[in-house]
Design a protein around this motif. Structure first.
Motif: not given
Length: 174
Positions: A66, A95, A97, A101-103, A105, A141
């Motif tokens: 990440t 991914s 973010s 926020g989460p992955l 998002s 990520q």
């Protein structure tokens, strides 16, 4: 400093954003994830450069790192890969973010790859993709996984800031 400039010494890898992309320090900077994370190993017999590559056997697993990203910057992701299996394939998932926020998002992009026509699965192939994060991205990520029934080798992973190509469209938000 002046002596280094006069000798033509190249700049340090400070602009390299991928940690340990050659896997010469094992999995330092990377995370093996999933119930079959043990199917992700170092391979000292098959390296694109240096002494190690990573070998990912298909399973419920992924190998990722990440890194913070600036949505105003273009980035180039590069790596070398090899594939084996009946219908060899692999993917790298980006991914994005947002702050807090989460992955995913802030959205996601998945780049699938296979051996190019005219090459065997046993050859190293170069992957290169220039991308823009979504406008609300603060981190990404980068996750590598093998396709069904495949084994994927990855080496020389590189992530760098690059000038934005004029035709590179900004991705849409999720």
């Amino acid at each position: 400093i002046l002596a280094a400039l006069c000798l033509g010494v190249t700049a340090p890898a400070a602009d390299e954003l991928a940690p340990n992309g050659s896997f010469e320090v094992g999995f330092d900077g990377w995370t093996r994830w999933g119930k079959n994370a043990n199917l992700i190993t170092l391979d000292s017999a098959l390296a694109h450069s240096g002494t190690n590559s990573v070998r990912i056997q298909q399973g419920h697993n992924a190998l990722y790192f990440t890194h913070a990203l600036n949505p105003e910057q273009a980035y180039e992701l590069r790596f070398a890969y090899r594939l084996a299996g009946g219908n060899p394939s692999g993917r790298v998932s980006l991914s994005f973010s947002k702050e807090g926020g989460p992955l995913r998002s802030a959205g996601a992009e998945i780049f699938k790859f296979a051996p190019p026509a005219g090459t065997s699965a046993a050859e190293w192939v170069a992957f290169r993709k220039v991308f823009l994060p979504t406008p609300i991205t603060v981190a990404c990520q980068f996750a590598f996984a093998a396709g069904d029934g495949s084994t994927l080798w990855v080496d020389d992973v590189s992530l760098r800031v690059v000038p934005r190509p004029a035709d590179l469209a900004r991705p849409t938000l999720p």
